[in-house]
Scaffold this active site. Sequence first.
Site, PDB file in Angstrom:
ATOM      1  N   HIS A  78       0.803  -1.217   0.000  1.00 24.21           N
ATOM      2  CA  HIS A  78       0.000   0.000   0.000  1.00 24.21           C
ATOM      3  C   HIS A  78       0.840   1.273   0.000  1.00 24.21           C
ATOM      4  O   HIS A  78       0.302   2.364  -0.147  1.00 24.21           O
ATOM      5  CB  HIS A  78      -0.975  -0.003   1.186  1.00 24.21           C
ATOM      6  CG  HIS A  78      -2.178  -0.845   0.911  1.00 24.21           C
ATOM      7  ND1 HIS A  78      -3.361  -0.320   0.480  1.00 24.21           N
ATOM      8  CD2 HIS A  78      -2.350  -2.184   0.967  1.00 24.21           C
ATOM      9  CE1 HIS A  78      -4.232  -1.297   0.304  1.00 24.21           C
ATOM     10  NE2 HIS A  78      -3.638  -2.449   0.592  1.00 24.21           N
ATOM     11  N   ASP A  82      -3.008   2.054  -3.688  1.00 23.66           N
ATOM     12  CA  ASP A  82      -4.042   1.845  -2.679  1.00 23.66           C
ATOM     13  C   ASP A  82      -4.999   0.730  -3.113  1.00 23.66           C
ATOM     14  O   ASP A  82      -4.929   0.224  -4.225  1.00 23.66           O
ATOM     15  CB  ASP A  82      -4.802   3.139  -2.365  1.00 23.66           C
ATOM     16  CG  ASP A  82      -5.567   3.695  -3.549  1.00 23.66           C
ATOM     17  OD1 ASP A  82      -6.032   2.907  -4.389  1.00 23.66           O
ATOM     18  OD2 ASP A  82      -5.723   4.917  -3.618  1.00 23.66           O
TER      19      ASP A  82
END
Length: 105
Positions: A78, A82
Amino acid sequence: MRDAVARTRAGRLRSRDTVQATITVTSPGDLGADAVFGVLPVPQVAIVGFGAVTEKPCAVAGMVGVRPQVTATLSADHRASDGAVGARFLRCLADHLQHPEELCP
């Protein structure tokens, strides 16, 4: 580029011709695994895993039927991306797998 392709086909790549992968595709499904939960080695940012193709019940046109299905998973860092980008990638992958005839003109 032609030289690198020729060396690749001859099995004579030099270390400077290659770089570390950023995304890995793994398919232990051919060994019977139903799903894959990848662990990311540095410097990779994602692993896409494919489980075994199995017959499973599913709804088709309002009817329950049995169809071949595969579980595709995505493990992602991440810090590089995302979850929304990963979700769109998996949706696009599913669309392509469901309609492979549309991949090539």
